[in-house]
Design a protein around this motif. Sequence first.
Motif, PDB file in Angstrom:
ATOM      1  N   THR A   1       0.824  -1.201   0.000  1.00 22.98           N
ATOM      2  CA  THR A   1       0.000   0.000   0.000  1.00 22.98           C
ATOM      3  C   THR A   1       0.858   1.251   0.000  1.00 22.98           C
ATOM      4  OG1 THR A   1      -1.775  -1.148   1.187  1.00 22.98           O
ATOM      5  CG2 THR A   1      -1.813   1.259   1.227  1.00 22.98           C
ATOM      6  N   VAL A   2       1.863   1.277   0.851  1.00 26.28           N
ATOM      7  CA  VAL A   2       2.763   2.431   0.917  1.00 26.28           C
ATOM      8  C   VAL A   2       3.442   2.649  -0.431  1.00 26.28           C
ATOM      9  CG1 VAL A   2       4.871   3.348   1.982  1.00 26.28           C
ATOM     10  CG2 VAL A   2       3.125   2.226   3.403  1.00 26.28           C
ATOM     11  N   SER A   3       3.854   1.555  -1.068  1.00 26.52           N
ATOM     12  CA  SER A   3       4.501   1.653  -2.370  1.00 26.52           C
ATOM     13  C   SER A   3       3.552   2.215  -3.428  1.00 26.52           C
ATOM     14  CB  SER A   3       5.013   0.278  -2.801  1.00 26.52           C
ATOM     15  OG  SER A   3       5.643   0.345  -4.064  1.00 26.52           O
ATOM     16  N   LEU A   4       2.318   1.746  -3.430  1.00 27.50           N
ATOM     17  CA  LEU A   4       1.331   2.222  -4.407  1.00 27.50           C
ATOM     18  C   LEU A   4       1.015   3.702  -4.208  1.00 27.50           C
ATOM     19  CD1 LEU A   4      -1.069  -0.856  -4.397  1.00 27.50           C
ATOM     20  CD2 LEU A   4       0.219  -0.013  -6.366  1.00 27.50           C
ATOM     21  N   LEU A   5       1.127   4.169  -2.967  1.00 30.49           N
ATOM     22  CA  LEU A   5       0.833   5.568  -2.677  1.00 30.49           C
ATOM     23  C   LEU A   5       1.923   6.519  -3.151  1.00 30.49           C
ATOM     24  CD1 LEU A   5      -0.720   5.189   0.879  1.00 30.49           C
ATOM     25  CD2 LEU A   5      -1.915   5.917  -1.204  1.00 30.49           C
ATOM     26  N   GLU A   6       3.029   5.972  -3.612  1.00 32.17           N
ATOM     27  CA  GLU A   6       4.091   6.830  -4.146  1.00 32.17           C
ATOM     28  C   GLU A   6       3.613   7.602  -5.372  1.00 32.17           C
ATOM     29  OE1 GLU A   6       7.686   4.789  -4.961  1.00 32.17           O
ATOM     30  OE2 GLU A   6       7.960   4.053  -2.918  1.00 32.17           O
ATOM     31  N   LYS A   7       2.739   6.969  -6.160  1.00 26.11           N
ATOM     32  CA  LYS A   7       2.286   7.598  -7.399  1.00 26.11           C
ATOM     33  C   LYS A   7       0.776   7.730  -7.491  1.00 26.11           C
ATOM     34  CE  LYS A   7       6.266   5.992 -10.097  1.00 26.11           C
ATOM     35  NZ  LYS A   7       6.706   5.239 -11.309  1.00 26.11           N
ATOM     36  N   ASN A   8       0.070   7.347  -6.427  1.00 27.08           N
ATOM     37  CA  ASN A   8      -1.391   7.388  -6.450  1.00 27.08           C
ATOM     38  C   ASN A   8      -1.935   7.989  -5.165  1.00 27.08           C
ATOM     39  OD1 ASN A   8      -1.967   5.509  -8.950  1.00 27.08           O
ATOM     40  ND2 ASN A   8      -0.458   4.426  -7.698  1.00 27.08           N
ATOM     41  N   GLY A   9      -3.082   8.634  -5.266  1.00 25.84           N
ATOM     42  CA  GLY A   9      -3.750   9.141  -4.088  1.00 25.84           C
ATOM     43  C   GLY A   9      -4.478   8.025  -3.364  1.00 25.84           C
TER      44      GLY A   9
ATOM     45  N   GLY B   1     -10.251  -1.875   4.799  1.00 23.79           N
ATOM     46  CA  GLY B   1     -10.082  -1.151   3.545  1.00 23.79           C
ATOM     47  C   GLY B   1      -8.708  -0.534   3.483  1.00 23.79           C
ATOM     48  N   VAL B   2      -8.419   0.170   2.409  1.00 26.00           N
ATOM     49  CA  VAL B   2      -7.102   0.775   2.225  1.00 26.00           C
ATOM     50  C   VAL B   2      -6.805   1.839   3.292  1.00 26.00           C
ATOM     51  CG1 VAL B   2      -5.633   2.064   0.627  1.00 26.00           C
ATOM     52  CG2 VAL B   2      -7.116   0.247  -0.235  1.00 26.00           C
ATOM     53  N   PRO B   3      -7.768   2.697   3.678  1.00 25.91           N
ATOM     54  CA  PRO B   3      -7.464   3.670   4.734  1.00 25.91           C
ATOM     55  C   PRO B   3      -6.959   3.024   6.016  1.00 25.91           C
ATOM     56  CG  PRO B   3      -9.504   4.273   3.638  1.00 25.91           C
ATOM     57  CD  PRO B   3      -9.136   2.908   3.130  1.00 25.91           C
TER      58      PRO B   3
ATOM     59  N   LEU C   1      -3.693  14.988   4.079  1.00 21.53           N
ATOM     60  CA  LEU C   1      -4.778  15.308   3.160  1.00 21.53           C
ATOM     61  C   LEU C   1      -6.108  14.748   3.675  1.00 21.53           C
ATOM     62  CD1 LEU C   1      -5.763  16.507   0.519  1.00 21.53           C
ATOM     63  CD2 LEU C   1      -5.139  14.370  -0.631  1.00 21.53           C
ATOM     64  N   ALA C   2      -6.077  13.510   4.149  1.00 26.10           N
ATOM     65  CA  ALA C   2      -7.299  12.900   4.681  1.00 26.10           C
ATOM     66  C   ALA C   2      -7.794  13.655   5.910  1.00 26.10           C
ATOM     67  CB  ALA C   2      -7.047  11.432   5.020  1.00 26.10           C
ATOM     68  N   ALA C   3      -6.874  14.098   6.758  1.00 28.43           N
ATOM     69  CA  ALA C   3      -7.248  14.869   7.946  1.00 28.43           C
ATOM     70  C   ALA C   3      -7.882  16.191   7.545  1.00 28.43           C
ATOM     71  CB  ALA C   3      -6.022  15.109   8.819  1.00 28.43           C
ATOM     72  N   GLU C   4      -7.300  16.844   6.552  1.00 28.88           N
ATOM     73  CA  GLU C   4      -7.825  18.128   6.097  1.00 28.88           C
ATOM     74  C   GLU C   4      -9.175  17.986   5.406  1.00 28.88           C
ATOM     75  OE1 GLU C   4      -4.595  19.494   3.718  1.00 28.88           O
ATOM     76  OE2 GLU C   4      -3.279  19.765   5.460  1.00 28.88           O
TER      77      GLU C   4
ATOM     78  N   ARG D   1      -7.577   7.621  -2.690  1.00 28.58           N
ATOM     79  CA  ARG D   1      -8.811   7.197  -3.358  1.00 28.58           C
ATOM     80  C   ARG D   1      -8.541   6.425  -4.647  1.00 28.58           C
ATOM     81  NH1 ARG D   1     -12.103  12.923  -2.672  1.00 28.58           N
ATOM     82  NH2 ARG D   1     -12.356  12.821  -0.399  1.00 28.58           N
ATOM     83  N   ASP D   2      -7.311   6.498  -5.118  1.00 33.26           N
ATOM     84  CA  ASP D   2      -6.973   5.826  -6.378  1.00 33.26           C
ATOM     85  C   ASP D   2      -6.403   4.431  -6.171  1.00 33.26           C
ATOM     86  OD1 ASP D   2      -7.710   8.113  -7.878  1.00 33.26           O
ATOM     87  OD2 ASP D   2      -5.763   9.012  -7.438  1.00 33.26           O
ATOM     88  N   VAL D   3      -6.165   4.061  -4.911  1.00 29.13           N
ATOM     89  CA  VAL D   3      -5.628   2.731  -4.606  1.00 29.13           C
ATOM     90  C   VAL D   3      -6.763   1.861  -4.082  1.00 29.13           C
ATOM     91  CG1 VAL D   3      -4.007   1.407  -3.201  1.00 29.13           C
ATOM     92  CG2 VAL D   3      -3.347   3.661  -4.071  1.00 29.13           C
ATOM     93  N   SER D   4      -7.026   0.761  -4.769  1.00 27.59           N
ATOM     94  CA  SER D   4      -8.120  -0.128  -4.376  1.00 27.59           C
ATOM     95  C   SER D   4      -7.595  -1.343  -3.628  1.00 27.59           C
ATOM     96  CB  SER D   4      -8.896  -0.589  -5.612  1.00 27.59           C
ATOM     97  OG  SER D   4      -8.093  -1.461  -6.403  1.00 27.59           O
TER      98      SER D   4
END
Length: 226
Positions: A37-45, A71-73, A130-133, A47-50
């Motif tokens: 998940t951390v790796s996928l978040l390098e290039k995706n937001g 879930g991802v969160p 971003l999620a907090a904001e 909401r874009d990681v399923s």
Amino acid sequence: MTEESHALEQISVANESYPRKLGNKGQRTRQQLIDATVSLLEKNGLRDVSVADVARAINSSPATFYVYFKGVPEVVLAALENASQTSPELEALINRDWLAPGATEAALAFVECYTELWNQNRNIFAVRNLAAEEGDERFYEARMQQARPMMVAISEQVKRAQEAGRIPANLSPNSCGGTILMMLERLAAIGPVSEGKDGVSYAELKAAAAYHIAMMLGGAGTGDAA
């Protein structure tokens, strides 16, 4: 019974009662999901990681994913549990005597240490912020919990500077601490990607931040002056 069908039977139990004691294999799988998940978040937001993306990254299935996380969160929140915004080195720097000479140099070392530490976990910290904001209370609490130790330490130094008459007594120490951390977080987040743009270098931004911190903590802000 296949691994997937067995996982499906455990989904509701896992979602309701996790964390539970995991065996070595379970711990490895859970950590693989976090790392992927951390790796996928390098290039995706976020909401874009399923769930399917994460499961696919470790050659597994969504059913297996749901054994460990809702879930991802929730994976990001788990990753945040092992990501710190402080360290022994950072604590030693902030706990120095800021009323003594060398405040600006010490502040620059503090800025360098903080931004380096933040960027070690920049993917999940950026997602967290971003999620907090956006109003997710879980990420807001995670952000505040991770910032609190350093904010308290900074606030104590602000109080000390006020008692010495170095900065205005009407300033809120907690607000000063929060302002410094907000500045440092933003600097850590955008500094590396804005290097050289608009004629301002990352080093110059850090030097300016250090000057402000030294002044806020009661240092003269000019080299080794008292």
